[in-house]
Design an enzyme around this catalytic site. Structure first.
Site, PDB file in Angstrom:
ATOM      1  N   PHE A  11      64.231 -41.316  31.920  1.00  0.00           N
ATOM      2  CA  PHE A  11      63.016 -41.378  32.758  1.00  0.00           C
ATOM      3  C   PHE A  11      62.661 -42.823  33.143  1.00  0.00           C
ATOM      4  CE2 PHE A  11      58.185 -41.526  32.026  1.00  0.00           C
ATOM      5  CZ  PHE A  11      57.890 -41.458  33.380  1.00  0.00           C
ATOM      6  N   THR A 133      57.283 -48.743  21.975  1.00  0.00           N
ATOM      7  CA  THR A 133      56.147 -47.852  22.210  1.00  0.00           C
ATOM      8  C   THR A 133      54.921 -48.274  21.406  1.00  0.00           C
ATOM      9  OG1 THR A 133      55.398 -45.604  21.685  1.00  0.00           O
ATOM     10  CG2 THR A 133      57.255 -46.387  20.446  1.00  0.00           C
ATOM     11  N   ASP A 134      53.742 -47.876  21.884  1.00  0.00           N
ATOM     12  CA  ASP A 134      52.513 -48.127  21.111  1.00  0.00           C
ATOM     13  C   ASP A 134      52.435 -47.230  19.881  1.00  0.00           C
ATOM     14  OD1 ASP A 134      52.007 -45.682  22.386  1.00  0.00           O
ATOM     15  OD2 ASP A 134      50.089 -46.299  23.264  1.00  0.00           O
ATOM     16  N   GLU A 135      53.297 -46.192  19.823  1.00  0.00           N
ATOM     17  CA  GLU A 135      53.181 -45.236  18.716  1.00  0.00           C
ATOM     18  C   GLU A 135      53.523 -45.863  17.370  1.00  0.00           C
ATOM     19  OE1 GLU A 135      54.556 -41.287  19.573  1.00  0.00           O
ATOM     20  OE2 GLU A 135      54.338 -41.604  21.716  1.00  0.00           O
ATOM     21  N   TYR A 159      59.915 -40.113  15.174  1.00  0.00           N
ATOM     22  CA  TYR A 159      60.164 -40.928  16.372  1.00  0.00           C
ATOM     23  C   TYR A 159      59.554 -42.317  16.210  1.00  0.00           C
ATOM     24  CZ  TYR A 159      59.227 -42.891  21.008  1.00  0.00           C
ATOM     25  OH  TYR A 159      59.121 -43.740  22.087  1.00  0.00           O
ATOM     26  N   LYS A 163      61.354 -46.034  15.933  1.00  0.00           N
ATOM     27  CA  LYS A 163      61.094 -47.127  16.878  1.00  0.00           C
ATOM     28  C   LYS A 163      60.542 -48.344  16.129  1.00  0.00           C
ATOM     29  CE  LYS A 163      61.455 -47.244  20.825  1.00  0.00           C
ATOM     30  NZ  LYS A 163      62.587 -47.569  21.742  1.00  0.00           N
ATOM     31  N   LYS A 198      57.835 -33.378  28.317  1.00  0.00           N
ATOM     32  CA  LYS A 198      56.665 -34.192  27.972  1.00  0.00           C
ATOM     33  C   LYS A 198      55.443 -33.607  28.693  1.00  0.00           C
ATOM     34  CE  LYS A 198      59.342 -37.234  25.813  1.00  0.00           C
ATOM     35  NZ  LYS A 198      59.823 -38.514  26.272  1.00  0.00           N
TER      36      LYS A 198
HETATM   37  P1  NAD Z   1      64.296 -40.697  27.876  1.00  0.00           P
HETATM   38  O1  NAD Z   1      64.453 -39.809  26.698  1.00  0.00           O
HETATM   39  O2  NAD Z   1      63.863 -40.095  29.190  1.00  0.00           O
HETATM   40  O3  NAD Z   1      65.661 -41.466  28.177  1.00  0.00           O
HETATM   41  C1  NAD Z   1      66.458 -41.997  27.166  1.00  0.00           C
HETATM   42  C2  NAD Z   1      67.836 -42.315  27.762  1.00  0.00           C
HETATM   43  O4  NAD Z   1      68.637 -42.892  26.723  1.00  0.00           O
HETATM   44  C3  NAD Z   1      68.569 -41.079  28.274  1.00  0.00           C
HETATM   45  O5  NAD Z   1      69.143 -41.339  29.541  1.00  0.00           O
HETATM   46  C4  NAD Z   1      69.663 -40.839  27.230  1.00  0.00           C
HETATM   47  O6  NAD Z   1      70.838 -40.239  27.772  1.00  0.00           O
HETATM   48  C5  NAD Z   1      69.909 -42.265  26.737  1.00  0.00           C
HETATM   49  N1  NAD Z   1      70.445 -42.301  25.383  1.00  0.00           N
HETATM   50  C6  NAD Z   1      70.002 -41.610  24.292  1.00  0.00           C
HETATM   51  N2  NAD Z   1      70.772 -41.898  23.219  1.00  0.00           N
HETATM   52  C7  NAD Z   1      71.715 -42.796  23.629  1.00  0.00           C
HETATM   53  C8  NAD Z   1      72.764 -43.484  22.986  1.00  0.00           C
HETATM   54  N3  NAD Z   1      73.016 -43.293  21.677  1.00  0.00           N
HETATM   55  N4  NAD Z   1      73.524 -44.338  23.703  1.00  0.00           N
HETATM   56  C9  NAD Z   1      73.271 -44.534  25.024  1.00  0.00           C
HETATM   57  N5  NAD Z   1      72.289 -43.897  25.690  1.00  0.00           N
HETATM   58  C10 NAD Z   1      71.522 -43.047  25.001  1.00  0.00           C
HETATM   59  O7  NAD Z   1      63.299 -41.839  27.405  1.00  0.00           O
HETATM   60  P2  NAD Z   1      62.217 -42.656  28.248  1.00  0.00           P
HETATM   61  O8  NAD Z   1      60.947 -41.913  28.245  1.00  0.00           O
HETATM   62  O9  NAD Z   1      62.816 -43.089  29.513  1.00  0.00           O
HETATM   63  O10 NAD Z   1      62.036 -43.916  27.275  1.00  0.00           O
HETATM   64  C11 NAD Z   1      62.852 -45.065  27.409  1.00  0.00           C
HETATM   65  C12 NAD Z   1      62.446 -46.071  26.348  1.00  0.00           C
HETATM   66  O11 NAD Z   1      61.062 -46.404  26.503  1.00  0.00           O
HETATM   67  C13 NAD Z   1      62.606 -45.549  24.928  1.00  0.00           C
HETATM   68  O12 NAD Z   1      63.097 -46.598  24.136  1.00  0.00           O
HETATM   69  C14 NAD Z   1      61.191 -45.169  24.524  1.00  0.00           C
HETATM   70  O13 NAD Z   1      61.017 -45.306  23.134  1.00  0.00           O
HETATM   71  C15 NAD Z   1      60.379 -46.194  25.285  1.00  0.00           C
HETATM   72  N6  NAD Z   1      59.011 -45.781  25.646  1.00  0.00           N
HETATM   73  C16 NAD Z   1      58.789 -44.583  26.265  1.00  0.00           C
HETATM   74  C17 NAD Z   1      57.490 -44.237  26.642  1.00  0.00           C
HETATM   75  C18 NAD Z   1      57.204 -42.965  27.371  1.00  0.00           C
HETATM   76  O14 NAD Z   1      56.024 -42.630  27.593  1.00  0.00           O
HETATM   77  N7  NAD Z   1      58.186 -42.202  27.802  1.00  0.00           N
HETATM   78  C19 NAD Z   1      56.430 -45.114  26.372  1.00  0.00           C
HETATM   79  C20 NAD Z   1      56.708 -46.333  25.729  1.00  0.00           C
HETATM   80  C21 NAD Z   1      58.006 -46.657  25.386  1.00  0.00           C
HETATM   81  P1  TYD Z   2      54.080 -36.223  24.815  1.00  0.00           P
HETATM   82  O1  TYD Z   2      54.204 -36.188  26.298  1.00  0.00           O
HETATM   83  O2  TYD Z   2      55.080 -35.466  23.995  1.00  0.00           O
HETATM   84  O3  TYD Z   2      53.999 -37.744  24.381  1.00  0.00           O
HETATM   85  P2  TYD Z   2      53.647 -38.407  22.918  1.00  0.00           P
HETATM   86  O4  TYD Z   2      53.672 -37.363  21.878  1.00  0.00           O
HETATM   87  O5  TYD Z   2      54.748 -39.383  22.791  1.00  0.00           O
HETATM   88  O6  TYD Z   2      52.285 -39.024  23.084  1.00  0.00           O
HETATM   89  O7  TYD Z   2      52.656 -35.669  24.436  1.00  0.00           O
HETATM   90  C1  TYD Z   2      51.470 -36.257  24.932  1.00  0.00           C
HETATM   91  C2  TYD Z   2      50.312 -35.542  24.285  1.00  0.00           C
HETATM   92  O8  TYD Z   2      50.281 -34.192  24.750  1.00  0.00           O
HETATM   93  C3  TYD Z   2      50.430 -35.473  22.780  1.00  0.00           C
HETATM   94  O9  TYD Z   2      49.118 -35.619  22.216  1.00  0.00           O
HETATM   95  C4  TYD Z   2      50.958 -34.064  22.523  1.00  0.00           C
HETATM   96  C5  TYD Z   2      50.366 -33.260  23.657  1.00  0.00           C
HETATM   97  N1  TYD Z   2      51.166 -32.104  24.125  1.00  0.00           N
HETATM   98  C6  TYD Z   2      50.579 -30.844  24.255  1.00  0.00           C
HETATM   99  O10 TYD Z   2      49.373 -30.663  23.975  1.00  0.00           O
HETATM  100  N2  TYD Z   2      51.342 -29.806  24.695  1.00  0.00           N
HETATM  101  C7  TYD Z   2      52.668 -29.937  24.992  1.00  0.00           C
HETATM  102  O11 TYD Z   2      53.337 -28.933  25.357  1.00  0.00           O
HETATM  103  C8  TYD Z   2      53.270 -31.253  24.879  1.00  0.00           C
HETATM  104  C9  TYD Z   2      54.713 -31.476  25.209  1.00  0.00           C
HETATM  105  C10 TYD Z   2      52.469 -32.310  24.442  1.00  0.00           C
END
Ligand code: NAD
Ligand code: TYD
Length: 353
Positions: A11, A133-135, A159, A163, A198
Site C-alpha cells: 500500500f 509505526t506509532d503503534e 505486530y 516493529k 484494513k
Molecule cells: P503492506 O502490508 O500493504 O505492504 C507490505 C509490502 O511488503 C507488501 O508488498 C509485501 O509483499 C512486502 N513484503 C512483506 N514481507 C516481505 C519480505 N519478507 N520481503 C520483501 N517484501 C516483503 O504494508 P503498508 O501498509 O504499505 O506498510 C508499509 C510499511 O509502513 C510497514 O513497514 C508498516 O509497518 C509501516 N506503516 C504502515 C502504516 C499503515 O497505516 N499502513 C502506518 C505506519 C507505518
Molecule cells: P486497522 O486498519 O487494522 O489498523 P490498526 O489496527 O493498525 O490501527 O484498524 C484500525 C482500527 O479499526 C482499529 O482500532 C481496529 C478497527 N477495526 C474494526 O473495528 N473493524 C475491522 O474490521 C477492522 C479491520 C479494524
C-alpha cells in the site's frame, strides 16, 4: 544514482514509488516478496518504464540483497517491507518476527557491508530510512498528550512488538556502527491502493457489496489518520533533510473514533453512489473486540514540522473524499485483490467472531 525500496508493491510503498517517479527521474529498484499484500497491479502504470526495476525477492535473503546492492549501487534504502496487519499478527505472529525482525536485521547487515565499502563521499551521503509505526508507543488514555519521539516504547500486539524490535535494531546500527539511519513513526494511513483488510478500505468495499460493516467492540478506539501521499511526502522530506540517527513522528492531526470513520465513509458513499436499499450505515454491526485492542493513538508531529517544514496537504475531509472516489473508480483493482487467500482470511477473522 538510484534508491532501493523494499515493500514497494504494498500500500504505502507503491504510493511512494509512484509519487517518487512522478517527481523525479531517479530510478527505483523495488524489492518485494509479493506476499498476499503485494500487488504488481499497483504499479501497472510503470510497465515498460526503465526507471522502475522490480525484483521479486525476500528481505531475509542476504545473498540477493548483496547482489542487488552491488549491482545497482543505490544512494539510499527506503525500507517499507513488513507484515503490517495487527489482526493477522494475532492469528499468526511467526511471519511478523521473520519479516519485521529477521528481515530488518538482514537488510541492516547487507546495508552496513555495502556502506562500509563505499568511497568517502558516497558513504557520507548514504541513508537507510526505516518506515515504522506509532503503534510501537502503545496505547494512550483519552486525555494523555500525543506521542512525541521520546515517548516510551510499550508495544501491545505481535505486530507492534515486531516493529518496535526493528526500530531498536535500526537505532543500534546507528549507535554501534555509525550506519546513517533515519526512522519515521507514522500514524494510520488511508488512501488509494489500500488492501481491503484494513478498516477504511474494508468498509468501502463491504458497503458497496451490501455486506456488514464490522466494528470491533464499542468502536470508540481513536486513531490519528493521515492520507498516504502525505506520509510519502514526509518520507521524502526526511530522506532529503533529516538528521542521521534521528526519529521523526508523522501524523495527520486527525484523531477520530472508528465509529466516526465508518459513519464518514457511509455518508460519502450515500452522496456519491446512493444505495436504493437505504443509507449505508444500516450495514454497521458491532462484533467481538480485537484482543489487546489499543484504545488511542495520537501523534505529536511538531518535530518534523519545525525541523523539516513538513505538513500534510490533505485534511481528513479532502483525503477521505479522494479515497472513496478512487475505490468507486477502481472496482477492477478491488476484484483483483479479492483473491482466494483473501477470502480465506475473511473466514478466519470474521466468521468465528
Ligand atoms: P503492506 O502490508 O500493504 O505492504 C507490505 C509490502 O511488503 C507488501 O508488498 C509485501 O509483499 C512486502 N513484503 C512483506 N514481507 C516481505 C519480505 N519478507 N520481503 C520483501 N517484501 C516483503 O504494508 P503498508 O501498509 O504499505 O506498510 C508499509 C510499511 O509502513 C510497514 O513497514 C508498516 O509497518 C509501516 N506503516 C504502515 C502504516 C499503515 O497505516 N499502513 C502506518 C505506519 C507505518
Ligand atoms: P486497522 O486498519 O487494522 O489498523 P490498526 O489496527 O493498525 O490501527 O484498524 C484500525 C482500527 O479499526 C482499529 O482500532 C481496529 C478497527 N477495526 C474494526 O473495528 N473493524 C475491522 O474490521 C477492522 C479491520 C479494524
Amino acid at each position: 544514482m538510484s534508491i532501493l525500496v523494499t515493500g514497494g508493491a504494498g500500500f504505502i510503498g507503491s504510493n511512494f514509488v509512484l509519487d517518487w517517479l512522478n517527481a523525479s527521474d531517479e530510478p527505483v529498484v523495488n524489492l518485494d516478496a509479493l506476499t498476499y499484500a503485494g500487488n504488481l497491479q499497483n504499479l501497472a502504470t510503470l510497465q515498460g518504464d526503465a526507471r522502475h526495476v522490480f525484483v521479486r525477492g525476500d528481505i531475509c535473503d542476504r545473498a540477493l540483497l548483496d547482489r542487488l546492492l552491488a549491482e545497482h549501487r543505490p544512494r539510499a534504502i527506503v525500507h517499507f517491507a513488513a507484515e503490517s496487519h495487527v489482526d493477522r499478527s494475532i492469528h499468526g505472529p511467526g511471519a511478523f518476527i521473520k519479516t519485521n525482525v529477521d528481515g530488518t536485521f538482514t537488510l541492516l547487515e547487507a546495508a552496513r557491508t555495502y556502506w562500509t565499502g563505499l568511497a568517502d563521499d558516497a558513504r557520507r551521503a548514504f541513508r537507510f530510512q526505516h518506515v515504522s509505526t506509532d503503534e510501537v508507543y502503545g496505547s494512550l488514555s483519552a486525555d494523555a498528550p500525543a506521542f512525541t519521539e521520546t515517548h516510551p516504547y510499550e508495544p501491545n500486539s505481535p505486530y507492534s512488538a515486531s516493529k518496535a524490535a526493528s526500530d531498536h535494531l535500526v537505532r543500534a546500527w546507528f549507535h554501534t556502527y555509525g550506519l546513517p539511519v533515519l526512522t519515521t513513526n507514522c500514524s494510520n494511513n488511508y488512501g488509494p491502493l489500500h488492501f481491503p483488510e484494513k478498516l477504511i478500505p474494508l468498509m468501502i468495499v463491504n458497503a458497496l457489496a451490501g455486506k456488514p460493516l464490522p466494528i470491533y467492540g464499542d468502536g470508540l478506539q481513536v486513531r490519528d489518520w493521515l492520507y498516504v501521499r502525505d506520509h510519502c511526502s514526509a518520507i521524502r522530506s526526511v530522506l532529503e533533510r533529516g538528521r542521521p540517527g534521528q526519529v521523526y513522528n508523522v501524523g495527520g492531526g486527525n484523531e477520530m473514533t472508528n465509529r466516526d470513520i465508518v459513519q464518514a465513509v457511509c455518508a460519502l458513499l450515500d452522496e456519491l453512489q446512493p444505495d436504493p436499499a437505504g443509507p449505508y450505515n444500516r450495514l454497521i454491526t458491532h462484533v467481538k473486540d480485537r484482543p489487546g485492542h489499543d484504545r488511542r493513538y495520537a501523534i505529536d508531529a511538531r518535530k518534523i514540522e519545525a525541523e523539516l517544514g513538513w505538513r500534510p496537504a490533505e485534511t481528513f475531509q479532502s483525503g477521505i473524499r479522494k479515497t472513496v472516489q478512487w475505490y468507486l473508480a477502481n472496482a477492477d483493482w478491488v476484484r483483483g485483490v479479492q483473491s482466494g487467500s483473501y477470502r480465506d482470511w475473511v473466514a478466519a477473522n470474521y466468521e468465528a467472531r
